[in-house]
Design a protein around this motif. Structure first.
Motif, short mmCIF file in Angstrom:
data_model
loop_
_atom_site.label_atom_id
_atom_site.label_comp_id
_atom_site.label_asym_id
_atom_site.label_seq_id
_atom_site.Cartn_x
_atom_site.Cartn_y
_atom_site.Cartn_z
N ARG A 23 24.72 26.55 -61.86
CA ARG A 23 23.93 27.44 -60.74
C ARG A 23 24.04 28.89 -61.21
O ARG A 23 23.14 29.74 -60.64
CB ARG A 23 23.61 26.99 -59.46
CG ARG A 23 23.51 25.59 -59.39
CD ARG A 23 23.70 25.02 -57.94
NE ARG A 23 22.62 25.62 -57.21
CZ ARG A 23 22.68 25.47 -55.66
NH1 ARG A 23 23.49 24.55 -54.98
NH2 ARG A 23 21.63 26.07 -55.01
N LEU A 24 25.17 29.47 -61.60
CA LEU A 24 25.57 30.67 -61.94
C LEU A 24 25.35 31.25 -63.39
O LEU A 24 25.64 32.28 -63.84
CB LEU A 24 26.76 31.19 -61.37
CG LEU A 24 27.05 31.26 -59.69
CD1 LEU A 24 28.43 31.06 -59.41
CD2 LEU A 24 26.28 32.48 -59.32
N LYS A 25 24.67 30.25 -64.06
CA LYS A 25 25.27 30.10 -65.51
C LYS A 25 25.07 31.22 -66.35
O LYS A 25 26.12 31.52 -67.17
CB LYS A 25 24.18 29.16 -66.27
CG LYS A 25 24.11 28.84 -67.76
CD LYS A 25 23.34 27.82 -68.19
CE LYS A 25 23.70 27.34 -69.73
NZ LYS A 25 22.83 26.49 -70.12
N ASP A 26 23.90 31.99 -66.28
CA ASP A 26 23.93 33.29 -66.98
C ASP A 26 24.59 34.45 -66.48
O ASP A 26 24.77 35.71 -67.07
CB ASP A 26 22.65 33.60 -67.17
CG ASP A 26 21.59 32.82 -67.99
OD1 ASP A 26 22.39 32.04 -68.98
OD2 ASP A 26 20.70 32.70 -67.92
N ARG A 27 25.32 34.26 -65.20
CA ARG A 27 26.00 35.43 -64.61
C ARG A 27 27.54 35.07 -64.64
O ARG A 27 28.23 35.73 -63.84
CB ARG A 27 25.75 35.53 -63.34
CG ARG A 27 24.26 35.89 -63.10
CD ARG A 27 23.67 35.79 -61.72
NE ARG A 27 22.16 36.26 -61.64
CZ ARG A 27 21.69 37.42 -61.10
NH1 ARG A 27 22.52 38.05 -60.45
NH2 ARG A 27 20.45 37.70 -61.34
N VAL A 28 27.96 33.89 -65.25
CA VAL A 28 29.36 33.53 -65.23
C VAL A 28 30.14 33.19 -66.43
O VAL A 28 29.41 32.85 -67.20
CB VAL A 28 29.50 32.23 -64.11
CG1 VAL A 28 28.98 30.96 -64.76
CG2 VAL A 28 31.22 32.07 -63.75
N ARG A 29 31.44 33.68 -66.61
CA ARG A 29 32.30 33.32 -67.70
C ARG A 29 33.50 32.77 -67.02
O ARG A 29 33.99 33.23 -66.18
CB ARG A 29 32.58 34.39 -68.45
CG ARG A 29 33.59 34.04 -69.73
CD ARG A 29 33.86 35.30 -70.61
NE ARG A 29 32.72 35.68 -71.10
CZ ARG A 29 32.08 37.12 -71.12
NH1 ARG A 29 33.14 38.02 -70.65
NH2 ARG A 29 31.02 37.19 -71.62
N ILE A 30 33.84 31.61 -67.67
CA ILE A 30 35.13 30.86 -67.22
C ILE A 30 36.31 30.93 -68.52
O ILE A 30 36.07 30.65 -69.55
CB ILE A 30 34.92 29.60 -67.06
CG1 ILE A 30 33.93 29.22 -65.93
CG2 ILE A 30 36.39 28.51 -66.39
CD1 ILE A 30 32.34 28.87 -66.49
N SER A 31 37.33 31.74 -67.83
CA SER A 31 38.32 32.11 -68.85
C SER A 31 39.60 31.23 -68.44
O SER A 31 40.05 31.32 -67.38
CB SER A 31 38.89 33.59 -68.79
OG SER A 31 39.83 33.92 -69.40
N VAL A 32 39.97 30.33 -69.32
CA VAL A 32 41.04 29.49 -69.12
C VAL A 32 42.31 29.72 -69.90
O VAL A 32 42.16 30.17 -71.00
CB VAL A 32 40.89 28.01 -69.36
CG1 VAL A 32 41.90 26.95 -69.34
CG2 VAL A 32 39.49 27.51 -68.50
N THR A 33 43.26 30.13 -69.32
CA THR A 33 44.61 30.52 -69.84
C THR A 33 45.10 29.42 -70.69
O THR A 33 45.58 28.19 -70.26
CB THR A 33 45.43 31.10 -68.80
OG1 THR A 33 45.07 32.21 -68.19
CG2 THR A 33 46.97 31.51 -69.46
N VAL A 34 45.49 29.83 -72.16
CA VAL A 34 46.14 28.77 -72.98
C VAL A 34 46.97 29.68 -73.78
O VAL A 34 46.69 30.11 -74.66
CB VAL A 34 45.16 27.91 -73.72
CG1 VAL A 34 45.98 26.85 -74.68
CG2 VAL A 34 44.06 27.36 -72.95
N GLU A 35 48.35 29.96 -73.01
CA GLU A 35 49.27 31.01 -73.99
C GLU A 35 49.76 30.35 -75.21
O GLU A 35 50.40 30.94 -76.00
CB GLU A 35 50.48 31.14 -72.87
CG GLU A 35 50.01 31.59 -71.45
CD GLU A 35 50.20 30.25 -70.64
OE1 GLU A 35 49.76 29.21 -71.03
OE2 GLU A 35 50.89 30.44 -69.50
#
Length: 272
Positions: free
Chosen positions: A137-149
């Motif tokens: 619902r926030l699609k164009d306004r959100v980025r999900i950054s997942v840490t994978v070191e």
């Protein structure tokens, strides 16, 4: 050992962004403290941790009633200009407490109702997939950054024994990407990895950011040095990875799998 959970009522939720996060208007931390207790976490060297009197990772403060506070703050902040939010700068919004507290979810609900111009969700937890419905619902306004070191479980266990396994994080990225969300893998900080690492990331995500202790701990690596991280590299027999140029070997592999406009170095990868 489960951390001690304390419920507190905050006065404010949105904090002005600065330093490494210049480019955002605000940071948003649903919790104070973090049960993932990563050995290299720069927050260990900040006043919130150093003056607590309890070891980092053994306590978590839950910000009670945060959603209603955030809703009011968003209205006020949007009157002043663009609202770009980094969630979170000094905790993980999807640490284990979130399973029961559902605090981060309540904040997302508030942001769906009063939408910021941009939201970056930074986590290392697969629990983020629970909230795909709200994120969409926030699609164009959100980025999900997942840490994978790293892609090496023995390395992950040595540096972040309480954090989720690598396979679970890759699976979360795959689900988020498949849902049509803007995602990235954050190799932050870069840890020893295999030559297959870049290829594995390319299978589940189309954007990647890489950072290391020397660029990203806010003190050119001095904070990390004080935490004794070098010792873990030595115990693993991987001292050559504790070097200012080590990230370049990973960048070289990433360039075989990601176009230049989808590969970011340090601060540039976290900005709106």
């Amino acid at each position: 050992m489960k951390p001690t959970i304390v419920h507190k009522t905050p006065k404010t939720l949105l904090n002005p962004a600065s330093g490494y996060l210049t480019g955002y208007s605000h940071t948003l931390n649903p919790y104070t403290g973090c049960a993932f207790s990563c050995t290299y976490c720069y927050v260990r060297e900040m006043p919130v941790a150093k003056f607590r009197g309890e070891p980092w990772g053994t306590w978590v403060d839950v910000k009670e009633g945060a959603a209603s506070i955030l809703a009011k703050e968003l209205v006020k902040a949007k009157r002043k200009g663009r609202v770009t939010i980094f969630m979170s700068s000094s905790t993980d919004p999807y640490q284990p407490a979130e399973y029961n507290e559902r605090l981060t979810r309540s904040l997302l609900e508030a942001m769906v109702a009063e939408q910021p111009d941009f939201l970056l969700v930074q986590t290392r937890s697969p629990l983020v997939t629970r909230d795909i419905d709200l994120l969409l619902r926030l699609k164009d306004r959100v980025r999900i950054s997942v840490t994978v070191e790293t892609d090496l479980e023995p390395v992950r266990r040595a540096f972040t024994p309480a954090a989720p396994p690598i396979a679970a994080r890759l699976g979360a990225l795959q689900r988020l990407t498949a849902a049509g969300l803007d995602t990235q893998a954050a190799i932050s900080p870069v840890l020893p990895s295999s030559q297959r690492f870049a290829a594995r990331l390319a299978e589940v995500v189309g954007r990647v950011c890489i950072d290391d202790f020397f660029m990203g701990d806010g003190s050119l690596g001095k904070r990390t040095e004080r935490l004794g991280i070098r010792r873990i590299y030595e115990q693993l027999g991987l001292s050559d990875w504790y070097d200012r140029e080590a990230y370049q070997r990973v960048v070289t592999e990433l360039r075989h799998h990601f176009p230049e406009d989808r590969l970011f170095i340090s601060q540039a990868g976290f900005l709106p």
